[in-house]
Motif scaffolding. Structure first.
Motif, short mmCIF file in Angstrom:
data_model
loop_
_atom_site.label_atom_id
_atom_site.label_comp_id
_atom_site.label_asym_id
_atom_site.label_seq_id
_atom_site.Cartn_x
_atom_site.Cartn_y
_atom_site.Cartn_z
N THR A 111 0.83 -1.21 0.00
CA THR A 111 0.00 0.00 0.00
C THR A 111 0.86 1.26 0.00
N SER A 112 1.92 1.24 0.80
CA SER A 112 2.83 2.38 0.86
C SER A 112 3.49 2.61 -0.49
N ARG A 113 3.89 1.52 -1.16
CA ARG A 113 4.52 1.65 -2.48
C ARG A 113 3.55 2.26 -3.49
N ARG A 114 2.29 1.78 -3.48
CA ARG A 114 1.29 2.32 -4.41
C ARG A 114 1.00 3.79 -4.11
N ASN A 115 0.91 4.11 -2.82
CA ASN A 115 0.67 5.51 -2.45
C ASN A 115 1.81 6.42 -2.90
N THR A 116 3.03 5.92 -2.76
CA THR A 116 4.19 6.71 -3.20
C THR A 116 4.14 6.95 -4.70
N GLN A 117 3.78 5.91 -5.47
CA GLN A 117 3.66 6.07 -6.92
C GLN A 117 2.55 7.06 -7.27
N GLU A 118 1.42 6.97 -6.56
CA GLU A 118 0.30 7.87 -6.85
C GLU A 118 0.66 9.32 -6.52
N ILE A 119 1.37 9.50 -5.40
CA ILE A 119 1.81 10.85 -5.03
C ILE A 119 2.75 11.42 -6.09
N SER A 120 3.65 10.58 -6.60
CA SER A 120 4.57 11.02 -7.64
C SER A 120 3.81 11.41 -8.91
N ARG A 121 2.80 10.60 -9.28
CA ARG A 121 2.02 10.91 -10.48
C ARG A 121 1.26 12.22 -10.31
N ILE A 122 0.64 12.39 -9.13
CA ILE A 122 -0.11 13.62 -8.88
C ILE A 122 0.83 14.83 -8.90
N SER A 123 2.03 14.67 -8.35
CA SER A 123 3.00 15.77 -8.36
C SER A 123 3.37 16.15 -9.78
N ARG A 124 3.57 15.13 -10.63
CA ARG A 124 3.89 15.42 -12.04
C ARG A 124 2.73 16.14 -12.72
N ASP A 125 1.49 15.68 -12.44
CA ASP A 125 0.32 16.33 -13.04
C ASP A 125 0.21 17.78 -12.59
N VAL A 126 0.46 18.01 -11.30
CA VAL A 126 0.39 19.38 -10.78
C VAL A 126 1.43 20.26 -11.45
N GLU A 127 2.65 19.74 -11.61
CA GLU A 127 3.71 20.52 -12.26
C GLU A 127 3.35 20.82 -13.71
N GLU A 128 2.75 19.83 -14.39
CA GLU A 128 2.37 20.04 -15.79
C GLU A 128 1.29 21.12 -15.90
N VAL A 129 0.28 21.03 -15.02
CA VAL A 129 -0.79 22.04 -15.03
C VAL A 129 -0.23 23.41 -14.70
N ARG A 130 0.68 23.46 -13.72
CA ARG A 130 1.28 24.74 -13.35
C ARG A 130 2.09 25.31 -14.53
N GLY A 131 2.79 24.42 -15.25
CA GLY A 131 3.55 24.87 -16.41
C GLY A 131 2.65 25.43 -17.49
N ARG A 132 1.52 24.73 -17.76
CA ARG A 132 0.59 25.23 -18.78
C ARG A 132 0.00 26.57 -18.36
N ALA A 133 -0.32 26.68 -17.07
CA ALA A 133 -0.88 27.95 -16.58
C ALA A 133 0.13 29.08 -16.73
N ASP A 134 1.40 28.79 -16.41
CA ASP A 134 2.43 29.82 -16.54
C ASP A 134 2.60 30.24 -18.00
N ARG A 135 2.59 29.24 -18.91
CA ARG A 135 2.74 29.58 -20.33
C ARG A 135 1.55 30.39 -20.84
N ALA A 136 0.34 30.01 -20.39
CA ALA A 136 -0.85 30.76 -20.80
C ALA A 136 -0.79 32.19 -20.29
#
Length: 234
Positions: free
Chosen positions: A52-77
């Motif tokens: 469970t901890s391993r899956r949570n770590t992977q999910e947190i990493s994915r969410i962090s990447r998504d947040v960074e991508e959204v933040r990047g698109r917002a900055d570019r816009a």
């Protein structure tokens, strides 16, 4: 008799040893089984928690990447919006400067009055003169070729489609095309002409309609005459 007693004693000791040994083995086995009964579920639970901890770590990493991508698109816009706002502000500043130049020039030409205005229309994103445009300019030139004391104020405009800065350049190019034709083909002196590009400002029709945009893609040639000296040349 003594020998028999020894044999009995040895037999008794053997029985005691067997009983004790058997009891000890049984006790160890029992304890081991009880420990295993408790340890195995704990080990299984530990494994589940680790997974469970391993899956949570992977999910947190994915969410962090998504947040960074959204933040990047917002900055570019935001950067694109800032550039567009800056370009629009610069275009407005240039138009204001042109209008001020016109006002200053007219202040210096207070003896001149507007005699007539000729309108030249253009195709979309074009500054080339059409046959109809050259015919109109030829007629105008024939009316002023023998005059003194006149000026031609050549104002270029664009419809509201596209980039404001590009439309401003296009309006200037349209004015240049009219001036060049009057000078090169019709021999109008350059010192009697000045050009202005107003971009999409000062529309004469509704830019939301096709017909309105056609009317706004134009150059206005304004004939100004000094009444004190406007007369046929001799």
């Amino acid at each position: 008799m003594e020998a028999v007693m020894k044999l009995r004693t040895m037999a008794l000791l053997g029985i005691v040893f067997v009983v004790v040994s058997g009891s000890s083995c049984a006790t160890k086995k029992y304890v081991r089984n009880r420990v295993n009964e408790r340890v195995t579920p704990l080990e299984n639970r530990t494994g589940e928690l680790e997974e469970t901890s391993r899956r949570n770590t992977q999910e947190i990493s994915r969410i962090s990447r998504d947040v960074e991508e959204v933040r990047g698109r917002a900055d570019r816009a935001q950067q694109a919006a800032d550039r567009a706002a800056s370009a629009a502000e610069q275009a407005n500043t240039r138009v204001t400067g042109v209008e001020q130049s016109v006002s200053d020039l007219r202040g210096n030409l207070d003896k001149y009055t507007l005699q007539k205005t000729v309108t030249i229309l253009f195709d979309v994103n074009k500054s080339d003169l059409t046959p109809e445009a050259t015919s109109t300019l030829t007629q105008l030139a024939s009316q002023i070729k023998d005059r003194n004391g006149f000026l031609l104020e050549i104002q270029g405009f664009a419809s509201a489609e596209g980039d404001p800065e590009k439309n401003e350049r296009l309006s200037q190019a349209r004015s240049e095309a009219v001036k060049k034709y009057l000078a090169d083909a019709l021999n109008i002196p350059l010192f009697r002409m000045y050009i202005l590009g107003f971009g999409t400002s000062r529309p004469v029709a509704d830019n939301s309609t096709k017909e309105g945009r056609i009317q706004n893609r134009r150059v206005e040639v304004r004939l100004l005459s000094n009444n004190a000296i406007a007369s046929p040349s001799r």
